[in-house]
Structure formats: C-alpha cells, structure tokens
Design an enzyme around this catalytic site. Structure first.
Site, PDB file in Angstrom:
ATOM      1  N   ILE A  61       3.891 -33.270  16.612  1.00  0.00           N
ATOM      2  CA  ILE A  61       3.635 -32.134  17.504  1.00  0.00           C
ATOM      3  C   ILE A  61       3.019 -31.099  16.567  1.00  0.00           C
ATOM      4  O   ILE A  61       3.735 -30.375  15.878  1.00  0.00           O
ATOM      5  CB  ILE A  61       4.920 -31.599  18.171  1.00  0.00           C
ATOM      6  CG1 ILE A  61       5.729 -32.701  18.846  1.00  0.00           C
ATOM      7  CG2 ILE A  61       4.573 -30.449  19.121  1.00  0.00           C
ATOM      8  CD1 ILE A  61       5.111 -33.327  20.080  1.00  0.00           C
ATOM      9  N   PRO A  62       1.693 -31.030  16.498  1.00  0.00           N
ATOM     10  CA  PRO A  62       0.989 -30.348  15.403  1.00  0.00           C
ATOM     11  C   PRO A  62       1.025 -28.821  15.454  1.00  0.00           C
ATOM     12  O   PRO A  62       0.019 -28.157  15.706  1.00  0.00           O
ATOM     13  CB  PRO A  62      -0.429 -30.886  15.533  1.00  0.00           C
ATOM     14  CG  PRO A  62      -0.576 -31.184  16.992  1.00  0.00           C
ATOM     15  CD  PRO A  62       0.774 -31.648  17.448  1.00  0.00           C
ATOM     16  N   CYS A  63       2.197 -28.256  15.169  1.00  0.00           N
ATOM     17  CA  CYS A  63       2.362 -26.800  15.227  1.00  0.00           C
ATOM     18  C   CYS A  63       1.525 -26.082  14.167  1.00  0.00           C
ATOM     19  O   CYS A  63       1.282 -24.883  14.295  1.00  0.00           O
ATOM     20  CB  CYS A  63       3.829 -26.413  15.128  1.00  0.00           C
ATOM     21  SG  CYS A  63       4.728 -27.132  13.765  1.00  0.00           S
ATOM     22  N   HIS A  64       1.037 -26.816  13.186  1.00  0.00           N
ATOM     23  CA  HIS A  64       0.143 -26.192  12.192  1.00  0.00           C
ATOM     24  C   HIS A  64      -1.186 -25.780  12.818  1.00  0.00           C
ATOM     25  O   HIS A  64      -1.898 -24.959  12.263  1.00  0.00           O
ATOM     26  CB  HIS A  64      -0.095 -27.144  11.004  1.00  0.00           C
ATOM     27  CG  HIS A  64      -0.706 -28.433  11.376  1.00  0.00           C
ATOM     28  ND1 HIS A  64       0.047 -29.512  11.851  1.00  0.00           N
ATOM     29  CD2 HIS A  64      -1.990 -28.852  11.362  1.00  0.00           C
ATOM     30  CE1 HIS A  64      -0.768 -30.516  12.097  1.00  0.00           C
ATOM     31  NE2 HIS A  64      -2.002 -30.145  11.815  1.00  0.00           N
ATOM     32  N   ARG A  65      -1.509 -26.302  13.995  1.00  0.00           N
ATOM     33  CA  ARG A  65      -2.767 -25.959  14.685  1.00  0.00           C
ATOM     34  C   ARG A  65      -2.673 -24.668  15.474  1.00  0.00           C
ATOM     35  O   ARG A  65      -3.675 -24.213  16.028  1.00  0.00           O
ATOM     36  CB  ARG A  65      -3.160 -27.086  15.642  1.00  0.00           C
ATOM     37  CG  ARG A  65      -3.489 -28.380  14.955  1.00  0.00           C
ATOM     38  CD  ARG A  65      -3.875 -29.447  15.942  1.00  0.00           C
ATOM     39  NE  ARG A  65      -3.971 -30.728  15.265  1.00  0.00           N
ATOM     40  CZ  ARG A  65      -3.849 -31.893  15.873  1.00  0.00           C
ATOM     41  NH1 ARG A  65      -3.638 -31.947  17.179  1.00  0.00           N
ATOM     42  NH2 ARG A  65      -3.943 -33.014  15.189  1.00  0.00           N
TER      43      ARG A  65
END
Length: 154
Positions: free
Chosen positions: A118-122
C-alpha cells in the site's frame, strides 16, 4: 515467519502469517538477505516489485488493512495507483469519499502496516512537499526514486 530484504539504506522486514504478508517494516539496520523456503516467494514478490517489473503485489498475498470502510477505501485506492505516480492527501481523501478528511488520510498513512504494498510513500502534500513518512524521509525519497527509475526503464 519473516524474510529480510536488504537495500542500500536499510532492511525491509516482511512478516508473514497464514501465507499472507501481515506487516512490512522499513528499518535503518543493514544486514544480508534472510528467507526460508516458506518465505522465499514473499521475498521475491517484494524484490520484483521494487527492482523488477511487478506493477503491484497481487492482493491474494495480503489482506487490505483498515478498521473502517473509509480506511479500507483509502488503502484500496492507494493500492491501485500507478507505480511512479504521486497523489496528495487531499486527493486520496476525495477519492475515498471525503475531501475534508485529509488529516485522517495522513493518520492512515502513518499507521499503514503494509508500506510498499500500500504505497504510502506516493502520498504528498498539496503544496508539493513530501510530507512525513513514518520510517523516515530517507525511505520515502529512496522508494520514490526507485519508482522513477522504473518508469524510465519502461
């Protein structure tokens, strides 16, 4: 069970239970690769996502986190974002049905048990700043740069 994927800035620790990834930790500790025959496929999935051609980790390997329907919507929408793209907290809140809940989105990102998948870095601020990242901004920049390099290879 767990597998450890080393990177140049630290380890990615993949926790597995009942044949699903339940948590991912991004640490500053650096070590060598660690996996067993039971965890090798999860190690390979994360490796192929970060350094290979895998667009996203298939949903059959994890459960979408979130205790509320809003949280699940946020995580699901973020999961579906394209690799190497970015989205603002406000836009993510809007997509999940409540544009004014961008602070709640920030809290969900902070407590995301599955960073990378779940790419929260994006997720960034509306003004273009990176915003916070629980494992540290060095990790956020590292992951965004990996994805930028992925998009130039395509």
């Amino acid at each position: 069970m767990k597998a450890i994927l080393p990177t140049e800035i630290g380890n990615i620790v993949i926790h597995i239970e009942d044949r699903k990834i339940i948590r991912i930790e991004l640490t500053k500790i650096k070590s060598s690769s660690q996996y067993s025959y039971q965890t090798k496929k999860y190690f390979d999935l994360i490796y192929d996502f970060l350094f290979g051609e895998l667009e996203r980790v298939p949903i059959k390997y994890f459960e979408v986190p979130g205790k509320t329907s809003f949280a699940k919507k946020v995580y699901c929408y973020l999961y579906k974002t394209e690799k190497s793209s970015i989205i603002t907290y406000k836009e993510l809140a809007r997509q999940a049905g409540n544009e004014k809940a961008y602070r709640a989105v920030g809290s969900l990102m902070k407590n995301n048990p599955l960073p990378i998948i779940i790419p929260c870095h994006r997720v960034i601020k509306s003004n273009g700043e990176l915003g916070d990242f629980n494992p540290g901004l060095e990790w956020k920049e590292y992951l965004l740069n990996l994805e930028k390099n992925y998009s130039t290879r395509r």
